[in-house]
Design a protein around this motif. Structure first.
Motif, PDB file in Angstrom:
ATOM      1  N   ALA A 148      46.376  -3.749  15.449  1.00 41.03           N
ATOM      2  CA  ALA A 148      46.020  -2.350  15.686  1.00 41.03           C
ATOM      3  C   ALA A 148      44.503  -2.173  15.707  1.00 41.03           C
ATOM      4  O   ALA A 148      43.959  -1.388  16.498  1.00 41.03           O
ATOM      5  CB  ALA A 148      46.645  -1.466  14.604  1.00 41.03           C
ATOM      6  N   ILE A 149      43.811  -2.903  14.829  1.00 40.57           N
ATOM      7  CA  ILE A 149      42.344  -2.859  14.825  1.00 40.57           C
ATOM      8  C   ILE A 149      41.800  -3.388  16.142  1.00 40.57           C
ATOM      9  O   ILE A 149      40.869  -2.820  16.730  1.00 40.57           O
ATOM     10  CB  ILE A 149      41.798  -3.670  13.634  1.00 40.57           C
ATOM     11  CG1 ILE A 149      42.085  -2.931  12.324  1.00 40.57           C
ATOM     12  CG2 ILE A 149      40.297  -3.940  13.791  1.00 40.57           C
ATOM     13  CD1 ILE A 149      41.752  -3.729  11.078  1.00 40.57           C
ATOM     14  N   ARG A 150      42.396  -4.440  16.641  1.00 43.52           N
ATOM     15  CA  ARG A 150      41.958  -4.997  17.925  1.00 43.52           C
ATOM     16  C   ARG A 150      42.211  -4.008  19.066  1.00 43.52           C
ATOM     17  O   ARG A 150      41.358  -3.829  19.946  1.00 43.52           O
ATOM     18  CB  ARG A 150      42.694  -6.309  18.188  1.00 43.52           C
ATOM     19  CG  ARG A 150      42.344  -7.426  17.224  1.00 43.52           C
ATOM     20  CD  ARG A 150      43.212  -8.655  17.479  1.00 43.52           C
ATOM     21  NE  ARG A 150      43.043  -9.169  18.823  1.00 43.52           N
ATOM     22  CZ  ARG A 150      43.838 -10.075  19.377  1.00 43.52           C
ATOM     23  NH1 ARG A 150      44.870 -10.554  18.710  1.00 43.52           N
ATOM     24  NH2 ARG A 150      43.605 -10.502  20.597  1.00 43.52           N
ATOM     25  N   ARG A 151      43.376  -3.374  19.060  1.00 45.92           N
ATOM     26  CA  ARG A 151      43.701  -2.426  20.139  1.00 45.92           C
ATOM     27  C   ARG A 151      42.763  -1.230  20.138  1.00 45.92           C
ATOM     28  O   ARG A 151      42.473  -0.651  21.191  1.00 45.92           O
ATOM     29  CB  ARG A 151      45.146  -1.945  20.003  1.00 45.92           C
ATOM     30  CG  ARG A 151      46.203  -2.998  20.344  1.00 45.92           C
ATOM     31  CD  ARG A 151      47.569  -2.358  20.487  1.00 45.92           C
ATOM     32  NE  ARG A 151      48.009  -1.693  19.259  1.00 45.92           N
ATOM     33  CZ  ARG A 151      48.721  -2.285  18.312  1.00 45.92           C
ATOM     34  NH1 ARG A 151      49.071  -3.558  18.445  1.00 45.92           N
ATOM     35  NH2 ARG A 151      49.095  -1.621  17.244  1.00 45.92           N
ATOM     36  N   ALA A 152      42.294  -0.840  18.968  1.00 40.18           N
ATOM     37  CA  ALA A 152      41.447   0.353  18.865  1.00 40.18           C
ATOM     38  C   ALA A 152      40.026   0.111  19.354  1.00 40.18           C
ATOM     39  O   ALA A 152      39.287   1.062  19.631  1.00 40.18           O
ATOM     40  CB  ALA A 152      41.414   0.834  17.410  1.00 40.18           C
ATOM     41  N   ALA A 153      39.624  -1.145  19.471  1.00 42.50           N
ATOM     42  CA  ALA A 153      38.245  -1.460  19.872  1.00 42.50           C
ATOM     43  C   ALA A 153      38.041  -1.198  21.359  1.00 42.50           C
ATOM     44  O   ALA A 153      38.835  -1.623  22.193  1.00 42.50           O
ATOM     45  CB  ALA A 153      37.933  -2.911  19.544  1.00 42.50           C
ATOM     46  N   THR A 154      36.975  -0.501  21.679  1.00 49.78           N
ATOM     47  CA  THR A 154      36.626  -0.225  23.080  1.00 49.78           C
ATOM     48  C   THR A 154      35.387  -1.007  23.520  1.00 49.78           C
ATOM     49  O   THR A 154      34.952  -0.908  24.663  1.00 49.78           O
ATOM     50  CB  THR A 154      36.373   1.274  23.272  1.00 49.78           C
ATOM     51  OG1 THR A 154      35.339   1.690  22.379  1.00 49.78           O
ATOM     52  CG2 THR A 154      37.643   2.078  22.988  1.00 49.78           C
ATOM     53  N   ALA A 155      34.812  -1.764  22.586  1.00 50.80           N
ATOM     54  CA  ALA A 155      33.643  -2.601  22.885  1.00 50.80           C
ATOM     55  C   ALA A 155      33.603  -3.698  21.833  1.00 50.80           C
ATOM     56  O   ALA A 155      34.402  -3.697  20.891  1.00 50.80           O
ATOM     57  CB  ALA A 155      32.357  -1.771  22.845  1.00 50.80           C
ATOM     58  N   ASP A 156      32.699  -4.643  21.982  1.00 52.35           N
ATOM     59  CA  ASP A 156      32.546  -5.663  20.952  1.00 52.35           C
ATOM     60  C   ASP A 156      32.252  -4.977  19.624  1.00 52.35           C
ATOM     61  O   ASP A 156      31.359  -4.111  19.544  1.00 52.35           O
ATOM     62  CB  ASP A 156      31.393  -6.606  21.300  1.00 52.35           C
ATOM     63  CG  ASP A 156      31.726  -7.501  22.493  1.00 52.35           C
ATOM     64  OD1 ASP A 156      32.881  -7.485  22.943  1.00 52.35           O
ATOM     65  OD2 ASP A 156      30.811  -8.204  22.969  1.00 52.35           O
ATOM     66  N   THR A 157      32.985  -5.358  18.598  1.00 56.18           N
ATOM     67  CA  THR A 157      32.847  -4.649  17.327  1.00 56.18           C
ATOM     68  C   THR A 157      33.114  -5.590  16.164  1.00 56.18           C
ATOM     69  O   THR A 157      33.789  -6.613  16.312  1.00 56.18           O
ATOM     70  CB  THR A 157      33.821  -3.447  17.274  1.00 56.18           C
ATOM     71  OG1 THR A 157      33.589  -2.678  16.104  1.00 56.18           O
ATOM     72  CG2 THR A 157      35.270  -3.918  17.264  1.00 56.18           C
TER      73      THR A 157
END
Length: 260
Positions: free
Chosen positions: A134-143
């Motif tokens: 879920a954390i990965r899906r929420a990312a819209t840029a390198d984070t």
């Protein structure tokens, strides 16, 4: 690309007392755990962290509090990162759990272990990995996201990133206040660091305490992978029960698979 810093909470009062905390309320960091939490903020200074996500348990909130204050970030909680529900094992002394038949299952075949009146380790693994996805899906840029959770939970996430079956997760050591790093790319996860406590490489392990019961040493105790080698109680969970109070470099794993 999402970089996840997996942080285990600092040493708790349950760790120091040699009990399996689980989800028992009122378990806080002890004095040494608070020192570890303060040091963690210094160790991670200079790293551009964009989110702080943690288990709702107090000991995890307390571990990330100094870092959150230094970064000016809000601490998000996620129930998928909760400690294992050890059911009726919660709050019990680890030395007593050594004699439970389930203890050896937790160590040797954790994917089949289901705690009485609690959850199974396979169930825990599924929810923890779902939380990371879920954390990965929420990312819209390198984070870069710091996730603070518990020993067994972090070991399950690392096992998934390494492509290991859950039955191998007891081979992974996750000490209190340690940092592990997984970089999730579109191709695959890359595990870049495991169990970094900031201590010297190959620091000598603490002396192993004498077994409370010689039979436990020759039986369940000898099945305890990393737990026994690091002075932990052989044969069980590695959650928030404590091993030997000096075993700060160990996974605090209970022989069998739980990481207190």
């Amino acid at each position: 690309m999402v970089t996840v810093l997996l942080v285990r909470h600092g040493r708790s009062t349950s760790n120091a007392a040699g009990t399996l905390a689980g989800r028992t309320p009122g378990v806080d960091l002890d004095d040494h755990g608070r020192t570890q939490a303060a040091a963690l903020a210094g160790r991670l200074s200079g790293i551009p962290i964009h989110r702080l996500v943690c288990s709702p348990m107090d000991r995890c909130r307390q571990t990330v509090a100094p870092l959150a204050a230094a970064l000016g970030l809000e601490v998000e909680t996620d129930d998928r990162l909760l400690e294992v529900d050890y059911g009726s094992w919660s709050g019990r002394e680890l030395k007593a759990l050594l004699h439970e038949p389930l203890w050896r299952v937790v160590q040797a075949h954790p994917s089949a272990a289901v705690f009485p009146d609690g959850e199974g380790l396979a169930e825990m693994s599924a929810r923890a990995v779902d939380g990371i996805r879920a954390i990965r899906r929420a990312a819209t840029a390198d984070t870069t996201v710091l996730v603070c959770s518990h020993g067994d939970v972090i070991k399950a996430i690392l096992a998934d990133a390494l492509g290991l079956h859950l039955d191998s997760f007891q081979r992974i050591v996750v000490a209190p206040a340690s940092v592990s790093v997984v970089r999730y790319t579109p191709l695959r996860p890359f595990v870049e660091r495991v169990n970094d406590t900031g201590d010297p490489i190959l620091a000598p392990p603490p002396a192993r305490p004498a077994p409370a019961d010689p039979a436990a040493e020759s039986g369940a105790g000898n099945s305890a992978g990393a737990a026994g080698a690091a002075g932990e109680q052989p044969g069980g969970p590695s959650g928030d029960g404590a091993a030997h109070p000096s075993a700060d470099h160990s996974s605090d794993a209970v022989p069998g698979g739980v990481t207190r």
